[in-house]
Write a protein that holds these residues in place. Sequence first.
Motif, PDB file in Angstrom:
ATOM      1  N   ILE A  49     -27.693  -4.772  10.236  1.00  0.00           N
ATOM      2  CA  ILE A  49     -27.907  -4.702   8.789  1.00  0.00           C
ATOM      3  C   ILE A  49     -27.192  -5.847   8.085  1.00  0.00           C
ATOM      4  O   ILE A  49     -27.728  -6.449   7.140  1.00  0.00           O
ATOM      5  CB  ILE A  49     -27.427  -3.344   8.242  1.00  0.00           C
ATOM      6  N   GLY A  50     -25.976  -6.184   8.538  1.00  0.00           N
ATOM      7  CA  GLY A  50     -25.269  -7.312   7.941  1.00  0.00           C
ATOM      8  C   GLY A  50     -26.027  -8.619   8.138  1.00  0.00           C
ATOM      9  O   GLY A  50     -26.159  -9.429   7.203  1.00  0.00           O
ATOM     10  N   TYR A  51     -26.533  -8.828   9.341  1.00  0.00           N
ATOM     11  CA  TYR A  51     -27.312 -10.031   9.647  1.00  0.00           C
ATOM     12  C   TYR A  51     -28.557 -10.109   8.771  1.00  0.00           C
ATOM     13  O   TYR A  51     -28.868 -11.157   8.191  1.00  0.00           O
ATOM     14  CB  TYR A  51     -27.692  -9.995  11.131  1.00  0.00           C
ATOM     15  N   LEU A  52     -29.285  -8.995   8.655  1.00  0.00           N
ATOM     16  CA  LEU A  52     -30.517  -8.992   7.867  1.00  0.00           C
ATOM     17  C   LEU A  52     -30.244  -9.134   6.372  1.00  0.00           C
ATOM     18  O   LEU A  52     -30.971  -9.840   5.665  1.00  0.00           O
ATOM     19  CB  LEU A  52     -31.295  -7.705   8.132  1.00  0.00           C
ATOM     20  N   SER A  53     -29.201  -8.477   5.878  1.00  0.00           N
ATOM     21  CA  SER A  53     -28.945  -8.546   4.433  1.00  0.00           C
ATOM     22  C   SER A  53     -28.473  -9.931   4.010  1.00  0.00           C
ATOM     23  O   SER A  53     -28.750 -10.370   2.889  1.00  0.00           O
ATOM     24  CB  SER A  53     -27.929  -7.477   4.012  1.00  0.00           C
ATOM     25  N   ASP A  54     -27.774 -10.653   4.900  1.00  0.00           N
ATOM     26  CA  ASP A  54     -27.403 -12.042   4.599  1.00  0.00           C
ATOM     27  C   ASP A  54     -28.642 -12.911   4.394  1.00  0.00           C
ATOM     28  O   ASP A  54     -28.611 -13.901   3.661  1.00  0.00           O
ATOM     29  CB  ASP A  54     -26.568 -12.637   5.737  1.00  0.00           C
ATOM     30  N   GLN A 205     -35.058 -18.764  10.550  1.00  0.00           N
ATOM     31  CA  GLN A 205     -34.590 -18.553  11.920  1.00  0.00           C
ATOM     32  C   GLN A 205     -34.431 -17.068  12.257  1.00  0.00           C
ATOM     33  O   GLN A 205     -34.145 -16.715  13.398  1.00  0.00           O
ATOM     34  CB  GLN A 205     -33.237 -19.244  12.130  1.00  0.00           C
ATOM     35  N   THR A 206     -34.599 -16.210  11.254  1.00  0.00           N
ATOM     36  CA  THR A 206     -34.342 -14.790  11.449  1.00  0.00           C
ATOM     37  C   THR A 206     -35.282 -14.196  12.495  1.00  0.00           C
ATOM     38  O   THR A 206     -36.494 -14.299  12.388  1.00  0.00           O
ATOM     39  CB  THR A 206     -34.514 -14.023  10.122  1.00  0.00           C
ATOM     40  N   SER A 207     -34.694 -13.596  13.521  1.00  0.00           N
ATOM     41  CA  SER A 207     -35.442 -12.885  14.555  1.00  0.00           C
ATOM     42  C   SER A 207     -34.468 -11.981  15.277  1.00  0.00           C
ATOM     43  O   SER A 207     -33.244 -12.106  15.138  1.00  0.00           O
ATOM     44  CB  SER A 207     -36.085 -13.860  15.545  1.00  0.00           C
ATOM     45  N   PHE A 208     -35.007 -11.077  16.064  1.00  0.00           N
ATOM     46  CA  PHE A 208     -34.135 -10.153  16.782  1.00  0.00           C
ATOM     47  C   PHE A 208     -33.226 -10.901  17.745  1.00  0.00           C
ATOM     48  O   PHE A 208     -32.003 -10.674  17.789  1.00  0.00           O
ATOM     49  CB  PHE A 208     -34.970  -9.120  17.539  1.00  0.00           C
ATOM     50  N   MET A 209     -33.796 -11.809  18.533  1.00  0.00           N
ATOM     51  CA  MET A 209     -32.996 -12.527  19.516  1.00  0.00           C
ATOM     52  C   MET A 209     -31.972 -13.428  18.851  1.00  0.00           C
ATOM     53  O   MET A 209     -30.843 -13.566  19.331  1.00  0.00           O
ATOM     54  CB  MET A 209     -33.910 -13.353  20.431  1.00  0.00           C
ATOM     55  N   GLN A 213     -27.948 -13.346  19.387  1.00  0.00           N
ATOM     56  CA  GLN A 213     -27.152 -14.543  19.664  1.00  0.00           C
ATOM     57  C   GLN A 213     -26.058 -14.741  18.616  1.00  0.00           C
ATOM     58  O   GLN A 213     -24.919 -15.078  18.947  1.00  0.00           O
ATOM     59  CB  GLN A 213     -28.064 -15.768  19.703  1.00  0.00           C
ATOM     60  N   GLU A 214     -26.424 -14.531  17.339  1.00  0.00           N
ATOM     61  CA  GLU A 214     -25.437 -14.653  16.266  1.00  0.00           C
ATOM     62  C   GLU A 214     -24.303 -13.657  16.447  1.00  0.00           C
ATOM     63  O   GLU A 214     -23.129 -13.984  16.238  1.00  0.00           O
ATOM     64  CB  GLU A 214     -26.118 -14.410  14.911  1.00  0.00           C
ATOM     65  N   THR A 215     -24.652 -12.422  16.817  1.00  0.00           N
ATOM     66  CA  THR A 215     -23.630 -11.391  16.996  1.00  0.00           C
ATOM     67  C   THR A 215     -22.671 -11.763  18.114  1.00  0.00           C
ATOM     68  O   THR A 215     -21.448 -11.676  17.969  1.00  0.00           O
ATOM     69  CB  THR A 215     -24.290 -10.034  17.290  1.00  0.00           C
ATOM     70  N   LEU A 216     -23.217 -12.188  19.248  1.00  0.00           N
ATOM     71  CA  LEU A 216     -22.369 -12.548  20.384  1.00  0.00           C
ATOM     72  C   LEU A 216     -21.491 -13.753  20.059  1.00  0.00           C
ATOM     73  O   LEU A 216     -20.293 -13.763  20.370  1.00  0.00           O
ATOM     74  CB  LEU A 216     -23.235 -12.833  21.614  1.00  0.00           C
ATOM     75  N   SER A 217     -22.089 -14.763  19.416  1.00  0.00           N
ATOM     76  CA  SER A 217     -21.298 -15.945  19.062  1.00  0.00           C
ATOM     77  C   SER A 217     -20.282 -15.613  17.985  1.00  0.00           C
ATOM     78  O   SER A 217     -19.176 -16.166  17.962  1.00  0.00           O
ATOM     79  CB  SER A 217     -22.211 -17.082  18.593  1.00  0.00           C
ATOM     80  N   GLY A 218     -20.642 -14.695  17.085  1.00  0.00           N
ATOM     81  CA  GLY A 218     -19.721 -14.289  16.025  1.00  0.00           C
ATOM     82  C   GLY A 218     -18.489 -13.605  16.578  1.00  0.00           C
ATOM     83  O   GLY A 218     -17.375 -13.784  16.057  1.00  0.00           O
ATOM     84  N   PHE A 360     -22.714 -10.430   7.612  1.00  0.00           N
ATOM     85  CA  PHE A 360     -22.714 -10.429   9.071  1.00  0.00           C
ATOM     86  C   PHE A 360     -21.336 -10.108   9.632  1.00  0.00           C
ATOM     87  O   PHE A 360     -21.178  -9.236  10.494  1.00  0.00           O
ATOM     88  CB  PHE A 360     -23.186 -11.787   9.581  1.00  0.00           C
ATOM     89  N   TYR A 361     -20.306 -10.817   9.136  1.00  0.00           N
ATOM     90  CA  TYR A 361     -18.970 -10.590   9.676  1.00  0.00           C
ATOM     91  C   TYR A 361     -18.420  -9.219   9.292  1.00  0.00           C
ATOM     92  O   TYR A 361     -17.661  -8.615  10.057  1.00  0.00           O
ATOM     93  CB  TYR A 361     -18.013 -11.692   9.224  1.00  0.00           C
ATOM     94  N   MET A 362     -18.783  -8.704   8.124  1.00  0.00           N
ATOM     95  CA  MET A 362     -18.392  -7.339   7.784  1.00  0.00           C
ATOM     96  C   MET A 362     -19.020  -6.348   8.765  1.00  0.00           C
ATOM     97  O   MET A 362     -18.417  -5.340   9.129  1.00  0.00           O
ATOM     98  CB  MET A 362     -18.805  -6.997   6.348  1.00  0.00           C
ATOM     99  N   GLY A 363     -20.242  -6.651   9.205  1.00  0.00           N
ATOM    100  CA  GLY A 363     -20.887  -5.813  10.211  1.00  0.00           C
ATOM    101  C   GLY A 363     -20.212  -5.914  11.563  1.00  0.00           C
ATOM    102  O   GLY A 363     -19.986  -4.909  12.244  1.00  0.00           O
TER     103      GLY A 363
END
Length: 417
Positions: A49-54, A205-209, A213-218, A360-363
């Motif tokens: 949700i954080g990724y999508l809302s950003d 660039q928004t997509s599930f994959m 990747q953003e989550t893991l790198s974050g 994203f980071y709050m998520g």
Amino acid sequence: MSFGFLGIQFGFALQNANTSRIFETLGGTEIALYWLAAPVTGLVVQPIIGYLSDRTWSPTWGRRRPFFMIGAVLASLALILMPNSSVLWMAVGMLWIMDTSINISMEPFRALVGDLLPSEQRTTGFAAQTFFIGIGAVVASMLPWMFTNWFGVDNTAPAGEIPDSVKWSFYMGAFAFFTAVLWTVIKTKEYPPHDMAAFAAEKAQTSFMHGVQETLSGIVTMPKTMRQLAVVQFFSWFALFSLWIYTTKAVTQHVYGTSDPISALYNEGADWVGVCFAVYNGVSALAALLLPLLARVTNRKITHLICLCCGGIGLISTYFISDPNLLLISMVGVGVAWSSILSMPYAILAGALPAHKMGFYMGVFNFFIVIPQIVAGSVLGFFTEKLFDGQAIYTLIVGGCAMIISGFLTLLVQDSD
């Protein structure tokens, strides 16, 4: 912007104070295991949700508000269905759905304060959220007791059935959740991204994959302050999970002297747990007004240390209590800690985050709330049944010690914008 949290907390407070009661009523014995539904959903849902809302922007709905409404609708429906569960597996499933829906609404509220307030106002902003959380939780936690003592609604039921006082409390919670979030959606103004071209490129660039990747790198590249706060969060939320899971069992066993979920004495004790939860949430609402002042006199780290030590002492003190009324004194310390847990880590964290990745980071930060809950849900059942011979009061003592440890670990956190 924070008023919607009043409604969200209706959902959380009803869940926290009554879910173990519902599970036990339906014959559940592995209470900690069933509760794993809540942190697991948060672990998955909040970063997404954080990724999508950003990456969301609508001239009409803004960035965070679409997620407020989606979560509110789903959570309100889940609150209506939860107390009507007829079998244990249905209640566990409804907990998954309810907690997922609450998380969809809750995560963007944290990011909204970071979006709209400058650094010098964030401590006050998160304290304002805590105030509304406290008010909502006071009323929600007391609802079963209020329906029984003020309106004469039955708080007992035949074996395997949920009492009417619990059902009507959840119906009231559904109404409050939806209307409070709707108020924030209508009354709050959000502002568009400063650089729409850069925003559009990032959104493309928004997509599930890409989100994975953003989550893991974050997680790998998270700011230093966030890593330090992760350790603090582990011990404080481990303590909170022990409180939410085992207070009903501890109080009915240790203070009321019964483990029979269909007895009048058990249900009286379970209702009193709701009052205790209302007290600690009420204290947290009042403490939220004082936290910014204490933080100015000392700093945010010292404030958090003091509050968490108060909470730890409050949890440990329950062991020495036999009069139910005295439990309210223990809950004062818990309420002070709860107030700080809901505000100080976020106020410290917000200044360490890049503005365009606030949601994203709050998520991702939610990992360090749900991981300790998963650990607690996995080990506290063993501690309680095997090491403590089923006496849940000792589990609360473990939680109190964890909260004090969390307070002292706060001193190691770097707090700078």
